[in-house]
Scaffold this motif. Structure first.
Motif, PDB file in Angstrom:
ATOM      1  N   ALA A 212       5.789 -28.818   7.422  1.00 35.37           N
ATOM      2  CA  ALA A 212       5.174 -27.554   7.872  1.00 35.37           C
ATOM      3  C   ALA A 212       6.045 -26.802   8.878  1.00 35.37           C
ATOM      4  N   ARG A 213       6.758 -27.568   9.715  1.00 38.94           N
ATOM      5  CA  ARG A 213       7.617 -26.924  10.710  1.00 38.94           C
ATOM      6  C   ARG A 213       8.738 -26.123  10.017  1.00 38.94           C
ATOM      7  N   ILE A 214       9.278 -26.691   8.940  1.00 36.77           N
ATOM      8  CA  ILE A 214      10.336 -25.998   8.184  1.00 36.77           C
ATOM      9  C   ILE A 214       9.764 -24.731   7.543  1.00 36.77           C
ATOM     10  N   TYR A 215       8.546 -24.841   6.975  1.00 36.68           N
ATOM     11  CA  TYR A 215       7.937 -23.644   6.366  1.00 36.68           C
ATOM     12  C   TYR A 215       7.825 -22.534   7.409  1.00 36.68           C
ATOM     13  N   GLY A 216       7.395 -22.925   8.609  1.00 33.11           N
ATOM     14  CA  GLY A 216       7.238 -21.936   9.681  1.00 33.11           C
ATOM     15  C   GLY A 216       8.550 -21.237   9.997  1.00 33.11           C
ATOM     16  N   ALA A 217       9.627 -22.019  10.054  1.00 27.20           N
ATOM     17  CA  ALA A 217      10.942 -21.439  10.367  1.00 27.20           C
ATOM     18  C   ALA A 217      11.412 -20.524   9.240  1.00 27.20           C
ATOM     19  N   LEU A 218      11.191 -20.931   7.987  1.00 27.45           N
ATOM     20  CA  LEU A 218      11.605 -20.103   6.842  1.00 27.45           C
ATOM     21  C   LEU A 218      10.805 -18.797   6.818  1.00 27.45           C
ATOM     22  N   ILE A 219       9.515 -18.902   7.104  1.00 23.80           N
ATOM     23  CA  ILE A 219       8.663 -17.706   7.111  1.00 23.80           C
ATOM     24  C   ILE A 219       9.110 -16.744   8.209  1.00 23.80           C
ATOM     25  N   GLU A 220       9.458 -17.276   9.381  1.00 25.91           N
ATOM     26  CA  GLU A 220       9.944 -16.398  10.452  1.00 25.91           C
ATOM     27  C   GLU A 220      11.172 -15.623   9.986  1.00 25.91           C
ATOM     28  N   LEU A 221      12.095 -16.315   9.284  1.00 24.51           N
ATOM     29  CA  LEU A 221      13.287 -15.638   8.773  1.00 24.51           C
ATOM     30  C   LEU A 221      12.905 -14.585   7.738  1.00 24.51           C
ATOM     31  N   LEU A 222      11.992 -14.943   6.853  1.00 23.00           N
ATOM     32  CA  LEU A 222      11.605 -14.022   5.767  1.00 23.00           C
ATOM     33  C   LEU A 222      10.949 -12.755   6.297  1.00 23.00           C
ATOM     34  N   LYS A 223      10.291 -12.860   7.443  1.00 20.08           N
ATOM     35  CA  LYS A 223       9.620 -11.685   7.999  1.00 20.08           C
ATOM     36  C   LYS A 223      10.613 -10.577   8.345  1.00 20.08           C
ATOM     37  N   GLY A 224      11.888 -10.938   8.444  1.00 17.49           N
ATOM     38  CA  GLY A 224      12.925  -9.919   8.648  1.00 17.49           C
ATOM     39  C   GLY A 224      13.223  -9.113   7.394  1.00 17.49           C
ATOM     40  N   TYR A 225      12.716  -9.555   6.244  1.00 12.85           N
ATOM     41  CA  TYR A 225      13.038  -8.889   4.970  1.00 12.85           C
ATOM     42  C   TYR A 225      11.851  -8.230   4.305  1.00 12.85           C
ATOM     43  N   GLY A 226      10.675  -8.552   4.754  1.00 13.82           N
ATOM     44  CA  GLY A 226       9.510  -7.966   4.104  1.00 13.82           C
ATOM     45  C   GLY A 226       8.233  -8.549   4.660  1.00 13.82           C
ATOM     46  N   GLU A 227       7.161  -8.226   3.934  1.00 11.77           N
ATOM     47  CA  GLU A 227       5.847  -8.721   4.346  1.00 11.77           C
ATOM     48  C   GLU A 227       5.631 -10.077   3.671  1.00 11.77           C
ATOM     49  N   VAL A 228       5.390 -11.113   4.468  1.00 14.77           N
ATOM     50  CA  VAL A 228       5.140 -12.440   3.896  1.00 14.77           C
ATOM     51  C   VAL A 228       3.626 -12.582   3.714  1.00 14.77           C
ATOM     52  N   LEU A 229       3.208 -12.675   2.428  1.00 19.31           N
ATOM     53  CA  LEU A 229       1.772 -12.647   2.124  1.00 19.31           C
ATOM     54  C   LEU A 229       1.071 -13.931   2.548  1.00 19.31           C
ATOM     55  N   THR A 230       1.827 -15.006   2.707  1.00 20.23           N
ATOM     56  CA  THR A 230       1.216 -16.326   2.904  1.00 20.23           C
ATOM     57  C   THR A 230       1.688 -16.966   4.206  1.00 20.23           C
ATOM     58  N   GLU A 231       1.618 -16.208   5.272  1.00 28.92           N
ATOM     59  CA  GLU A 231       2.102 -16.702   6.566  1.00 28.92           C
ATOM     60  C   GLU A 231       1.432 -17.982   7.027  1.00 28.92           C
TER      61      GLU A 231
END
Ligand code: 6IA
Length: 140
Positions: free
Chosen positions: A17-36
């Motif tokens: 889960a910690r890795i997912y959180g880090a990846l999602i933080e990065l992805l938020k720089g590129y768009g809207e993450v629907l499944t934060e």
């Protein structure tokens, strides 16, 4: 703004889960993450959200269908993530699967061998970041 669907294991196990959180933080720089919420470490495999399974299923598939790109972290095997990947492929979406072999699980042949998905092996967050940037058609 680009809509990105991020998939990661919930009932399959929350060890990453910690890795997912880090990846999602990065992805938020590129768009809207629907499944934060997937990266929310307080979302437990046995409790999770207040919605019932049918509501979760329908909501998530609607989000997936409406997304511009789907990214799945597949190092922790999850039936739900596999099911989502299959739908995304059927719907002709671009799908990136991020797989870290160091997490100790072998990737299913149904994902590794699927011509509809792009599998990227990564070991560091930096590797994953580069793969996501390439996939999303951006470079920094
Ligand atoms: O089979 P899994 O639970 O590991 O499937 C995980 C995938 O299914 C994720 O990518 C999510 O998109 C989706 N998913 C599964 N469960 C949920 C959920 N709550 N909330 C949002 N998305 C979900 C689970 C609550 C439950 C533990 C009571």
């Amino acid at each position: 703004m680009m809509k990105i669907y991020f998939a990661g294991s919930i009932r399959g196990g929350r060890g990453d889960a910690r890795i997912y959180g880090a990846l999602i933080e990065l992805l938020k720089g590129y768009g809207e993450v629907l499944t934060e919420h997937i990266g929310n470490r307080s979302l437990k495999a046995n409790r999770g959200e207040a919605l019932d399974s049918r509501d979760i299923h329908d909501r998530d598939l609607n989000w997936l269908r409406s997304s511009d790109a789907a990214i799945a972290e597949v190092s922790m095997p999850s039936l739900g993530v596999g099911y989502e990947i299959a739908h995304a492929v059927q719907w002709g979406k671009d799908v990136l699967c991020l797989y870290n072999p160091a997490r100790g699980k072998k990737l299913s042949a149904m994902i590794a061998g699927s011509p509809g998905v792009q599998v990227c092996e990564y070991r560091t967050l930096d590797d994953a970041k580069r793969a996501m940037e390439d996939f999303l058609g951006k470079s920094e």
